[in-house]
Write an enzyme that holds these catalytic residues in place. Structure first.
Site, PDB file in Angstrom:
ATOM      1  N   TRP A 322       0.965  -1.250   0.020  1.00 56.29           N
ATOM      2  CA  TRP A 322      -0.036  -0.078  -0.128  1.00 56.29           C
ATOM      3  C   TRP A 322       0.875   1.387   0.090  1.00 56.29           C
ATOM      4  CZ3 TRP A 322      -0.394   4.220   3.129  1.00 56.29           C
ATOM      5  CH2 TRP A 322      -1.440   5.228   2.995  1.00 56.29           C
ATOM      6  N   HIS A 323       2.086   1.053   0.647  1.00 58.74           N
ATOM      7  CA  HIS A 323       2.738   2.218   0.868  1.00 58.74           C
ATOM      8  C   HIS A 323       3.758   2.898  -0.435  1.00 58.74           C
ATOM      9  CE1 HIS A 323       2.125   1.894   5.066  1.00 58.74           C
ATOM     10  NE2 HIS A 323       2.639   3.113   5.271  1.00 58.74           N
ATOM     11  N   GLY A 324       3.623   1.805  -1.387  1.00 62.95           N
ATOM     12  CA  GLY A 324       4.122   2.204  -2.452  1.00 62.95           C
ATOM     13  C   GLY A 324       4.792   1.167  -3.529  1.00 62.95           C
TER      14      GLY A 324
END
Length: 466
Positions: A322-324
């Site tokens: 989700w973060h990258g």
């Protein structure tokens, strides 16, 4: 558009506040309309084309929630509609966020040379997609009723304070506020104070810490020492906290100025005494989202030990992704998943017996190492870690190390103190006893932040790409 810009602070926000409060409080529908239009303008400021994607997301999820609610009496039909809605939301987010990552991985694994153009990432797409998904999940479960008014739902999904950096707001937490909310002088003042604290955390602390980290990482790898890399990653550790929590503070403060109450997103994570506690305090809206909508549906801890471990690893791998769109984020999430499994099943009872100081040091070391994987792509993370622990380092310290330490020790100490509840507790005490002194502190912080924005061009936002 970012909150930490001169244009937002002195043009966009004052004009919006003036228009908003010119409208009588009893005309909430008109106020909502003003906020909706302002939110869409805010979103489209840097990349107008993607406002169409936001409007589609509003219309699609609003309509599908009505369909899901209408078909709830037929469980299979409602489930099909839910799955279809989830797929479309994830496909849109995945296409824009992970297309380049997927093509890069395919070319690497299969040694191909497929040409592709990496797509510009719509700002905040991860945040508003997760808000939309939480809403349709809750409609399906019957936790909330489907919103019949598309404009109210549009305001929920696009509300500019929390649009690009969270916190991730569940519909049920603001449903009544969309219809009726108080905008008192006290609440406005509290919101303005919170915004100024968030702005100062972002501009005065995070930006200067980020500049220090950039200096360290720009040095030739073969010429850095153990302590130089430790200074760099400690700076990044504080930078990412003040950057993200500062933006969350600004979002919560802005929301309060317009009468909304958002849940907290950070609770002093660096005072934690275990990694488990750290993730109860860091980016709490995301942790809550994954627990409620992924971890529990997978069975949570009400399953066998092996399945529970698998559930944790799945959730944390997805958290990293989700973060990258890069493997270092996947590894970062999996790293925390493994640590949490180890804490729960192997060393948790032993950690509980340690004194608080040792537990705190253990947690900080684990977290600091994690930020190396988060901030450094590919093998550069392993090289950075190697130098931190003496592998390939150019000695323990040198004159450059001493210069960096001498010039940065004050801001690092200030950051350490400000990452505890002590500063806010002291400010609140001063404000209660001497109101003018409290107002003076806020004015000084605001003027320092504005001065920095005027005279410095360094103003990144780390979570902007998520």
């Amino acid at each position: 558009m970012l909150f930490s810009t001169i244009f937002f602070i002195f043009t966009f926000l004052p004009i919006l506040l003036a228009i908003y409060f010119m409208i009588p409080a009893k005309k909430m529908r008109v106020r909502n309309g003003v906020l909706l239009v302002a939110s869409l303008i805010f979103y489209s400021w840097g990349e107008p084309v993607y406002v169409a994607l936001m409007i589609f997301s509003i219309a699609f999820n609003w309509y599908m929630s009505l369909v899901i609610e209408r078909t709830k009496s037929k469980e299979l039909s409602a489930k099909k509609e839910l799955v279809f809605t989830i797929i479309i939301n994830l496909f849109i987010m995945g296409f824009f966020k992970y297309f380049g990552f997927l093509m890069e991985t395919i070319n690497f694994v299969f040694r191909t040379h497929i040409k592709y153009t990496a797509l510009a990432l719509p700002i905040g797409i991860s945040f508003y997609t997760f808000q939309a998904l939480s809403y349709v999940f809750d409609v399906y479960k019957g936790t909330v009723g489907a919103q019949k008014n598309v404009l109210k739902f549009g305001l929920y999904l696009s509300l500019f304070p929390q649009l690009i950096a969270g916190p991730i707001v569940k519909y049920r937490d603001v449903a009544t506020q969309l219809d009726s909310r108080e905008c008192t002088q006290q609440k406005f003042g509290e919101g303005a104070s919170r915004f100024i604290f968030g702005l100062s955390k972002k501009v005065i602390l995070a930006n200067n810490l980020g500049a220090l980290y950039d200096v360290v990482t720009s040095m030739p790898h073969s010429k850095v020492t153990v302590m130089t890399y430790w200074i760099g990653i400690i700076a990044y550790t504080f930078q990412i906290y003040f950057d993200f929590s500062g933006y969350s503070d600004m979002a919560i403060g802005l929301g309060r100025m317009f009468g909304f109450e958002f849940l907290e997103n950070f609770n002093y994570p660096y005072i934690s005494k275990s990694v488990t506690e750290f993730w109860r305090r860091w980016h709490m809206s995301l942790s809550t989202w994954f627990r409620e909508y992924v971890y529990i549906p997978l069975g949570g801890n009400r399953v066998s030990k092996k399945r529970h471990i698998l559930n944790l690893l799945i959730v944390w791998s997805l958290t990293g992704l989700w973060h990258g769109a890069a493997w270092n984020f996947v590894f970062w999430g999996t790293y925390f998943g493994i640590i949490l499994v180890v804490e729960k099943y192997l060393i948790g009872e032993y950690i509980e017996k340690w004194n608080d100081g040792l537990r705190h040091i253990y947690t900080l070391v684990i977290v600091i190492i994690s930020w190396v994987f988060f901030s450094r792509p590919g093998l550069s993370a392993l090289k950075y870690l190697g130098v931190m622990f003496g592998i390939g380092a150019n000695g323990f310290a040198d004159s450059t190390t001493l210069y960096l330490l001498r010039t940065s020790i004050i801001i690092i100490i200030i950051s350490a103190v400000c990452s505890t509840p002590r500063v806010i507790e002291e400010f609140n005490r001063i404000s209660r006893e001497r109101y003018i002194a409290g107002a003076g502190i806020l004015m000084i912080l605001f003027l320092l932040s504005v001065a920095y924005l005027v005279y410095s061009s360094y103003n990144p936002f780390l979570y902007f790409r998520f």
